[in-house]
Every structure is written in structure tokens, then in C-alpha cells.
Design an enzyme around this catalytic site. Sequence first.
Site, short mmCIF file in Angstrom:
data_model
loop_
_atom_site.label_atom_id
_atom_site.label_comp_id
_atom_site.label_asym_id
_atom_site.label_seq_id
_atom_site.Cartn_x
_atom_site.Cartn_y
_atom_site.Cartn_z
N SER A 1 85.51 -15.37 -66.15
CA SER A 1 83.83 -15.75 -65.13
C SER A 1 85.10 -16.87 -64.62
CB SER A 1 82.90 -16.51 -66.12
OG SER A 1 82.39 -15.07 -66.52
N CYS B 1 73.30 -19.55 -65.13
CA CYS B 1 73.15 -18.81 -66.36
C CYS B 1 72.06 -19.06 -66.80
CB CYS B 1 74.27 -18.51 -66.59
SG CYS B 1 74.55 -17.36 -68.27
N CYS C 1 76.35 -22.88 -68.58
CA CYS C 1 76.76 -23.09 -67.08
C CYS C 1 75.75 -22.72 -66.45
CB CYS C 1 77.33 -22.10 -66.89
SG CYS C 1 79.09 -21.56 -68.23
N CYS D 1 72.60 -9.85 -64.24
CA CYS D 1 73.80 -10.66 -65.12
C CYS D 1 73.38 -11.88 -64.79
CB CYS D 1 75.54 -10.83 -64.44
SG CYS D 1 76.63 -8.93 -64.03
N SER E 1 84.26 -10.29 -71.63
CA SER E 1 84.38 -11.54 -70.19
C SER E 1 84.18 -12.92 -71.05
CB SER E 1 82.60 -11.31 -70.10
OG SER E 1 82.95 -12.08 -68.54
N CYS F 1 76.37 -2.77 -72.39
CA CYS F 1 75.58 -5.32 -72.12
C CYS F 1 75.56 -5.27 -73.46
CB CYS F 1 75.97 -5.27 -70.95
SG CYS F 1 75.90 -7.00 -70.15
N CYS G 1 73.82 -19.81 -76.23
CA CYS G 1 74.73 -20.60 -76.27
C CYS G 1 75.14 -21.93 -75.75
CB CYS G 1 75.65 -19.31 -73.86
SG CYS G 1 76.61 -19.95 -74.03
N GLU H 1 69.13 -9.54 -76.45
CA GLU H 1 69.13 -8.72 -75.18
C GLU H 1 70.28 -7.89 -74.95
OE1 GLU H 1 65.26 -9.90 -72.18
OE2 GLU H 1 66.82 -10.61 -71.92
N1 SAH Z 1 79.86 -16.23 -72.01
C1 SAH Z 1 80.43 -14.74 -70.98
C2 SAH Z 1 79.78 -13.87 -71.59
C3 SAH Z 1 78.86 -13.80 -70.42
S1 SAH Z 1 79.12 -12.29 -69.04
C4 SAH Z 1 80.61 -15.22 -69.69
O1 SAH Z 1 80.03 -16.09 -69.52
O2 SAH Z 1 81.92 -14.83 -69.11
C5 SAH Z 1 78.01 -12.66 -68.05
C6 SAH Z 1 78.01 -13.12 -66.46
O3 SAH Z 1 77.56 -13.01 -64.92
C7 SAH Z 1 78.63 -13.69 -66.27
O4 SAH Z 1 80.39 -13.50 -65.54
C8 SAH Z 1 78.07 -14.59 -65.84
O5 SAH Z 1 78.90 -15.78 -65.36
C9 SAH Z 1 77.93 -13.89 -64.55
N2 SAH Z 1 76.09 -15.24 -64.84
C10 SAH Z 1 75.70 -15.65 -65.07
N3 SAH Z 1 74.33 -15.66 -65.09
C11 SAH Z 1 74.34 -15.47 -63.22
C12 SAH Z 1 73.57 -15.11 -62.06
N4 SAH Z 1 72.34 -16.10 -62.11
N5 SAH Z 1 73.47 -14.69 -61.08
C13 SAH Z 1 74.73 -13.90 -61.34
N6 SAH Z 1 76.14 -13.68 -62.42
C14 SAH Z 1 75.34 -14.88 -63.06
FE1 SF4 Z 2 77.24 -18.81 -71.74
FE2 SF4 Z 2 78.07 -17.55 -70.37
FE3 SF4 Z 2 75.80 -17.38 -69.23
FE4 SF4 Z 2 77.81 -19.56 -69.38
S1 SF4 Z 2 78.11 -18.06 -67.92
S2 SF4 Z 2 75.95 -20.06 -70.17
S3 SF4 Z 2 79.91 -18.78 -70.75
S4 SF4 Z 2 76.08 -16.57 -71.21
#
Ligand code: SAH
Ligand code: SF4
Length: 385
Positions: free
Chosen positions: A254, A150, A147, A374, A232, A136, A143, A121
Amino acid sequence: MLVTELTATERERILAKAALFAPPANVLPDGRRDLVGLSREELADEMAKAGEKPFRAKQLWHWIYHQGVREFSAMSTIARPLQEKLAEKFVISRPEVAADQLSQDETRKFLFRFRDHEAVETVYIPDPVEDRGAVCISSQVGCTLSCRFCHTGTQRLARNLSAAEIVGQFMAARDAYSEWPSPKGETPRLLSTIVLMGMGEPLYNYENVAKAMKIIMDGEGIALSRRRITLSTSGVVPMMDKAGEELGVNLAVSLHAVRDELRDELVPLNRKYPIAELIAACRRYPAASNARRITFEYVMLKDLNDSEADARALVKLIAGLPAKVNLIPFNPWPGSTYETSTPAAIRKFADIVMDAGYAAPVRTPRGQDILAACGQLKSAVQPQA
Ligand code: SAH
Ligand code: SF4
């Protein structure tokens, strides 16, 4: 071993692992090669192999990345016989638009499908006030990092994206907004910035991401400045220095927690690269300055990381860094277990960070109705067998 040697070894290991998830060759079943995603040198090599002069590579680069054309027949500076010869050997392709959804707030989410049917996406987020916006972009299908908060983290890594697929997301988004040819200089454009904040961890697919960004930054093509690109990372420390030196794009980290115990749980990569190492890497980041601050992303999770004590610990942690803090209210997704902090808690947290002299914008969720905010991204249509 010295710390620098350790880092170098770690870096080799990360690059070797990335190669295990390499994308398929960018060639059609009929043998024609896609020119998108080749570096300038590779494009020149292809022309040499086809018996053409080096200046053809320069011409093609202009047509592909400045004009955005997808057919050799549209290249008016190239004579018809050569256009036909090129079309027999090469293509200029885009990912297929498998889905295209528009949110009530004008955020637009694409599902792009590639030749092997894997999909990612990509989201266009228009600025609410001005005629510009951010694209974006995803860097991996899935991944490895899982996390907890996410959605992408629930999708196991299928593979890395190629440079062509990374550049292709931006080019296909441009197609959708008829933004070719590339605007010159400071001419306004809608798709004005790139954030590598989609699916995947860009620093676990460094080589393809780097190649794609170099193509996008090339002054004779798309020509987006490094100041308009933000990468990021969840904190792949050994690769942060490399990205800073070689690409010089803006960095977003992050962070999400200020204590290792909690960050270990939220961002499991923290067990490998704990907070102190992560912050040290930020302090070394070469492209950071007061004009180009490091963004710390901080997802606001109710009663977990949103206390006043957390806010105070955060400002201590980043003291002296040219930084800003993006507070992201947690965006729920089907099956998620966390809750979003209350508006009052977010306000209080932001005030403490701002009083310490840092910008602390609260990110308004965009495109939530289409799961485009996000952390909500996932390859919505599962790949075909
Ligand atoms: N993998 C990289 C790039 C993805 S960025 C990273 O983690 O930085 C996506 C951003 O959205 C990151 O800062 C992530 O931590 C944040 N994110 C992930 N899940 C989220 C959620 N459910 N609500 C808000 N932010 C979230
Ligand atoms: Fe991967 Fe970033 Fe999501 Fe963590 S927040 S699972 S590193 S995409």
C-alpha cells in the site's frame, strides 16, 4: 549494529507485540478442542494424546480441508466408535455468520463472529466476467495503524485473529457457495484466490497469518497455490523478507504516496519505515518475478497524490521492479474527509504509468452499496460485553 541485526531486533519486537494481542484458546467451554487451525504436527500430537495412530491425522486433514465436513459422523473412512470418541473430545468449527449482505454487483460481505463475540468482515468479490473470484480475508479485529483514509483504521485493535479464524473465514465462505470438496488441480472454482486485504495489517499478526496460509496451501487439503494468494501490507519492512522466504505468496504494498512527507501523513507507519526502505524491501522480495509482479496499491485522493508529477515520480521510484500499479479511487465511508480524484486525473495518472511500461488498472469499486469496497470494512456489529 549491522542493518541485518537491526532488522532482526525489530522483527523480535514486532512478534513480541503481536503476542500481546493473542487470540483466546481455540477450545469450547465444555473443553472440546477445535481441530481447525492446527498445523499437521499439532493435529498428529492431538491424535497421539488421544491414543490414536498418526495416520488418523492424515485422514482427518483430508476430511476437514479437502472434503470440508464439519461432523465426525460424516467421515466414512472412520469407524463409528472412533467417530464418537473424536466427537467427545473435538469439534470442527466455523465462525458464526452474524451478517451476510449481497451487493447489486454480486459482491458479498460476511460479518463473522467468533466465540468471544469479536467479529470481522470478509468479502467475496466475483470476477465480473469469469466464474471465479477473490475472497478478501481479515487478519486482525481492527488495526493499530490508523491510515487516514481507511475505515478499519478508525477501529482500535481489539486483538489478532488466530490461524483457525483466518482459515475459518475462507472455509465459511466456501460453505456459503457449496464449494466442497476442494476442487483438484486446475478444476475451476468460484473462490479461486485469496487476498489478505481485509481488516488489519497481516504482517503485525505474522505467526497466525503464516500458519493459516500454510494450512490453506497444503496440497492434501484446500491446496490453493501460493500464486493465488496475495498479502497486502502497509509496509512492515522487517517482516516482508520473512513472509517472502517462508510463504512465497504474492506481495501487494500500500504505497499511496511517493514523497515521505505526504506518506507520513497518509500512512503513519511511514515514519518508521520510509519509502526508500520500503522499496528496498520490495527489491529484495524473493517471490517477485516478471510472472509474479509486486502490486503497488495507490489510493487516488483528489489534489493530494494524483498529479502528473506524482505519476512520474512513481514510475521512477519503482523503476526496474517487476511491478504493477493498482489505482484505487478513494472509497468514502461515514465520517471520511477525503475526496476521490476526478476520472480525468485518474486517467492521466494511469496513462503516465502505462507509458512507462507498467500495468495500471483502475480498480472499479465493488460492493460499495454494502460498504464492502477497499478500506470500508469495520466490525459492523460491535462486540457484546
Ligand atoms: N493493512 C493492509 C491490508 C489492508 S488492504 C494494508 O494496508 O495494505 C486494504 C487496501 O485498501 C489497502 O491498500 C488500503 O490502503 C486500501 N484502502 C484503505 N482505505 C481505503 C479507502 N477508503 N479507499 C480505497 N482504498 C482504501
Ligand atoms: Fe490498517 Fe491497512 Fe487500514 Fe492502514 S490501510 S489502517 S494498515 S487496514
